[in-house]
Motif scaffolding. Structure first.
Motif, PDB file in Angstrom:
ATOM      1  N   ASN A  75      48.990 -26.606  -5.916  1.00  0.00           N
ATOM      2  CA  ASN A  75      49.692 -28.002  -5.856  1.00  0.00           C
ATOM      3  C   ASN A  75      51.078 -28.427  -6.359  1.00  0.00           C
ATOM      4  O   ASN A  75      51.397 -29.318  -6.055  1.00  0.00           O
ATOM      5  CB  ASN A  75      48.572 -29.214  -6.444  1.00  0.00           C
ATOM      6  CG  ASN A  75      46.850 -28.831  -5.460  1.00  0.00           C
ATOM      7  OD1 ASN A  75      46.647 -28.354  -4.553  1.00  0.00           O
ATOM      8  ND2 ASN A  75      45.412 -29.830  -5.771  1.00  0.00           N
ATOM      9  N   ASP A 135      46.229 -32.932  -9.802  1.00  0.00           N
ATOM     10  CA  ASP A 135      45.394 -34.544  -9.124  1.00  0.00           C
ATOM     11  C   ASP A 135      44.559 -34.037  -7.688  1.00  0.00           C
ATOM     12  O   ASP A 135      44.972 -34.863  -7.160  1.00  0.00           O
ATOM     13  CB  ASP A 135      47.126 -34.906  -8.503  1.00  0.00           C
ATOM     14  CG  ASP A 135      47.236 -35.324  -9.735  1.00  0.00           C
ATOM     15  OD1 ASP A 135      46.932 -35.867 -10.708  1.00  0.00           O
ATOM     16  OD2 ASP A 135      48.695 -35.941 -10.048  1.00  0.00           O
ATOM     17  N   ASN A 136      43.846 -32.898  -7.489  1.00  0.00           N
ATOM     18  CA  ASN A 136      42.641 -32.621  -6.544  1.00  0.00           C
ATOM     19  C   ASN A 136      41.967 -34.138  -7.254  1.00  0.00           C
ATOM     20  O   ASN A 136      41.440 -34.554  -8.210  1.00  0.00           O
ATOM     21  CB  ASN A 136      42.107 -31.548  -6.793  1.00  0.00           C
ATOM     22  CG  ASN A 136      42.729 -30.771  -6.060  1.00  0.00           C
ATOM     23  OD1 ASN A 136      43.704 -31.014  -5.462  1.00  0.00           O
ATOM     24  ND2 ASN A 136      41.994 -29.274  -5.764  1.00  0.00           N
ATOM     25  N   ARG A 137      41.263 -34.202  -6.232  1.00  0.00           N
ATOM     26  CA  ARG A 137      40.318 -35.151  -6.542  1.00  0.00           C
ATOM     27  C   ARG A 137      38.840 -35.378  -6.608  1.00  0.00           C
ATOM     28  O   ARG A 137      37.719 -36.548  -7.896  1.00  0.00           O
ATOM     29  CB  ARG A 137      39.560 -36.047  -4.556  1.00  0.00           C
ATOM     30  CG  ARG A 137      40.699 -37.091  -4.000  1.00  0.00           C
ATOM     31  CD  ARG A 137      39.976 -37.507  -3.157  1.00  0.00           C
ATOM     32  NE  ARG A 137      41.663 -37.778  -1.605  1.00  0.00           N
ATOM     33  CZ  ARG A 137      40.591 -38.717  -1.018  1.00  0.00           C
ATOM     34  NH1 ARG A 137      39.378 -39.117   0.029  1.00  0.00           N
ATOM     35  NH2 ARG A 137      41.818 -39.670  -0.329  1.00  0.00           N
ATOM     36  N   THR A 138      38.551 -34.224  -6.797  1.00  0.00           N
ATOM     37  CA  THR A 138      37.822 -33.191  -6.990  1.00  0.00           C
ATOM     38  C   THR A 138      37.726 -31.712  -7.656  1.00  0.00           C
ATOM     39  O   THR A 138      38.417 -31.476  -6.883  1.00  0.00           O
ATOM     40  CB  THR A 138      36.084 -33.492  -7.168  1.00  0.00           C
ATOM     41  OG1 THR A 138      36.075 -32.306  -5.332  1.00  0.00           O
ATOM     42  CG2 THR A 138      35.876 -34.456  -6.171  1.00  0.00           C
ATOM     43  N   TYR A 139      36.416 -31.126  -8.968  1.00  0.00           N
ATOM     44  CA  TYR A 139      36.754 -29.573  -8.799  1.00  0.00           C
ATOM     45  C   TYR A 139      36.589 -29.462  -8.830  1.00  0.00           C
ATOM     46  O   TYR A 139      34.730 -29.711  -9.338  1.00  0.00           O
ATOM     47  CB  TYR A 139      37.884 -30.008 -10.506  1.00  0.00           C
ATOM     48  CG  TYR A 139      37.721 -28.179 -10.901  1.00  0.00           C
ATOM     49  CD1 TYR A 139      39.210 -28.140 -11.188  1.00  0.00           C
ATOM     50  CD2 TYR A 139      36.370 -27.280 -11.627  1.00  0.00           C
ATOM     51  CE1 TYR A 139      38.848 -26.621 -11.754  1.00  0.00           C
ATOM     52  CE2 TYR A 139      37.103 -26.502 -12.353  1.00  0.00           C
ATOM     53  CZ  TYR A 139      38.228 -25.646 -11.822  1.00  0.00           C
ATOM     54  OH  TYR A 139      38.264 -24.343 -12.222  1.00  0.00           O
ATOM     55  N   VAL A 144      45.104 -26.582  -9.130  1.00  0.00           N
ATOM     56  CA  VAL A 144      44.521 -28.311  -8.654  1.00  0.00           C
ATOM     57  C   VAL A 144      44.410 -28.947  -9.042  1.00  0.00           C
ATOM     58  O   VAL A 144      43.885 -30.497  -9.171  1.00  0.00           O
ATOM     59  CB  VAL A 144      43.088 -27.657  -9.002  1.00  0.00           C
ATOM     60  CG1 VAL A 144      42.427 -26.256  -7.720  1.00  0.00           C
ATOM     61  CG2 VAL A 144      42.822 -27.603 -10.897  1.00  0.00           C
ATOM     62  N   TYR A 183      41.344 -29.258 -14.955  1.00  0.00           N
ATOM     63  CA  TYR A 183      42.031 -29.169 -13.903  1.00  0.00           C
ATOM     64  C   TYR A 183      43.349 -29.219 -14.736  1.00  0.00           C
ATOM     65  O   TYR A 183      45.132 -28.598 -13.482  1.00  0.00           O
ATOM     66  CB  TYR A 183      42.800 -31.199 -13.718  1.00  0.00           C
ATOM     67  CG  TYR A 183      41.598 -31.676 -12.341  1.00  0.00           C
ATOM     68  CD1 TYR A 183      41.825 -31.530 -11.296  1.00  0.00           C
ATOM     69  CD2 TYR A 183      40.177 -32.580 -13.390  1.00  0.00           C
ATOM     70  CE1 TYR A 183      41.220 -32.275 -10.435  1.00  0.00           C
ATOM     71  CE2 TYR A 183      39.843 -32.893 -12.499  1.00  0.00           C
ATOM     72  CZ  TYR A 183      39.776 -32.820 -11.077  1.00  0.00           C
ATOM     73  OH  TYR A 183      38.773 -33.120  -9.826  1.00  0.00           O
TER      74      TYR A 183
END
Length: 507
Positions: free
Chosen positions: A415, A388-392, A386, A445
């Motif tokens: 990712n 650099d996902n926008r949200t977790y 995950v 993250y």
């Protein structure tokens, strides 16, 4: 028109005072109105000047405040220079072993008590490259790979010869199987129940006064999950959550049966989504890096201190170096190296000064440094599912019925994947900053795992820096270790850190 009226009024006042003043010319001075206008301009100019000076001083104060923030955020300079001197004596030649380090110095167990600041490297942006100096006469490039988590890559951190030596030392020490199905993430050692107990038997064991009701104190008194008994931190947390939901604050057998049965289903979350346990298949060992250790191990730890700029006491009293061997098909599911902070848990490394009534001991690791000791022909990538996902969201880890933490099945869907290259090091922070220069919440993250090795053998080493989220408890621990170290200063052989169990033995 207004100027003409002012001119006439000034003329009349001038004529009234004519008794005391000589007669003036019939023509009044043409510059008087202009002089009054200039006076008004002068007043405006002074006000404008004051405003400009106020803004200028505020700007200067902001600059000074920013410089002070950067200075204290980077940590005391003497901590960096003191440790950097040690690592500067190490040769980084790729053709011969580095020279032995200078005579081991005493543990700086009191260094930490003077500063509560944890330096943190800035990532700037993904792809940013900065030059770092960790060995004399050479700089290394450190590249920002991710901002969530804050992850860096440092090629050439170890020479080929140093990688070979670490592998040989691990083989000499002997590797143990680490095939686990541990109950909580980030826990390498097997923690399986020693006994098979029914729900009624567990309830009876917890019910100390045998009144048919479970209270919080009774549950806490039997929580020794790190010793391998029948309750683990996740079980205890869910049982306490169920207890707090009861209006009476106590659990009957029927209530406990419902809560306990749910807590024993490791594949289920409250959301009902599938979630696999932390699993890994590999072999590992621990190598002590302190006083009396092999000079390659000692200098490797010195480089970690130079790179991270952390106080020497934190690094020296952290966990030993863990060396892992992944053979064909070996892997580890995605997990967190550290643990979130809960009131019912205590950090394993500060248990000497910790809360004896805590439910469980957990790993508290501020950062991770991973060293690739070998290259892999195929597979074996380190994956961050995950990054650099926008949200977790934990629910997002399950996509189309497939769990992204299961690296055996979904490694290619992560990712970010880092291919093992001998000598390369990865550095990432497992925790966020609390905004005051100390360790904050767990960075979710930082979830990571190891893809199965398809061809070849993968050797890696993990170096963790242990920090307690409670800086006061960390300080108490440092003082306690300092006292014990002074009491045992005469013992020079077989010294091992006081903060770890007999699992971490010296070579």
């Amino acid at each position: 028109m207004e100027a003409a009226q002012e001119h006439l009024m000034d003329q009349e006042e001038y004529d009234d005072d004519g008794d005391n003043k000589p007669l003036s010319s019939p023509y009044s001075p043409p510059f008087r109105p202009t002089r009054l206008h200039i006076q008004r301009s002068s007043i405006c100019s002074r006000a404008y000047f004051v405003v400009v000076m106020v803004f200028f001083h505020v700007y200067i104060l902001n600059v000074i405040g920013l410089l002070l923030y950067v200075h204290y955020n980077n940590g005391p300079g003497d901590l960096v220079s003191g440790d950097g001197a040690t690592s500067a004596s190490v040769s980084d030649s790729g053709t011969s072993l580095p020279h032995p380090a200078p005579a081991p110095r005493e543990l700086h167990v009191e260094d930490y008590s003077h500063s509560f600041s944890l330096p943190r490297i800035e990532g700037i942006r993904v792809g940013h490259v900065q030059q770092v100096s960790i060995v004399p006469d050479r700089t290394h490039e450190m590249k920002t790979i991710s901002l969530k988590p804050l992850l860096f890559e440092i090629p050439g951190f170890l020479s080929e010869e140093e990688c070979r030596v670490v592998v040989q030392l691990a083989q000499l020490k002997g590797l143990m199987e680490s095939q686990t199905t541990a109950p909580s993430q980030g826990q390498e050692e097997s923690n399986q129940p020693l006994l098979s107990l029914s729900t009624e038997e567990v309830f009876s064991l917890l019910d100390l006064n045998q009144d048919g009701l479970l209270q919080k104190q009774e549950i806490v008194s039997h929580s020794r999950s790190r010793d391998g008994t029948w309750l683990n931190p996740d079980n205890l947390r869910q049982i306490l959550t169920g207890l707090e939901a009861c209006p009476t604050g106590m659990l009957t057998l029927e209530d406990f049966r419902r809560v306990y049965d749910v807590s024993q289903r490791p594949g289920q979350q409250r959301s009902g989504k599938l979630r696999s346990q932390f699993k890994q298949r590999s072999k590992h060992t621990w190598l002590y890096q302190g006083q009396g250790s092999h000079h390659v191990l000692h200098t490797l730890r010195s480089r970690v201190m130079s790179l991270t700029r952390l106080p020497s006491a934190l690094v020296e009293l952290s966990e030993p170096l863990q060396v892992i061997r992944y053979e064909h098909g070996d892997f580890s599911n995605a997990h967190h190296d550290s643990s979130p902070s809960h009131s019912e848990t205590t950090c394993a490394h500060t248990r000497l000064a910790g809360n004896t009534s805590a439910l469980a001991e957990v790993s508290c690791r501020y950062l991770t440094m991973l060293f690739y000791l070998s290259s892999v022909e195929e597979g074996g990538e380190t994956t961050f599912p995950v990054a650099d996902n926008r949200t977790y969201e934990e629910q997002a880890l399950v996509q189309d019925g497939v769990d992204l933490t299961d690296t055996q099945e979904t490694c290619g869907r992560g990712n970010l994947r880092m291919k093992p290259t001998a000598g390369t090091a990865l550095l990432w922070y497992n925790h966020l900053s609390d905004g005051r220069g100390w360790m904050g919440e767990l960075d979710e993250y930082s979830l990571h795992g190891d893809c199965p090795v398809r061809r070849g053998v993968k050797w890696v080493a993990n170096s963790w820096v242990n920090v307690d989220p409670d800086h006061q408890q960390q300080a108490r621990y440092q003082r306690l270790v300092a006292q014990r170290h002074r009491a045992k200063s005469g013992m020079e052989e077989h010294y091992q850190p006081l903060s770890h169990s007999d699992l971490h033995q010296d070579l």
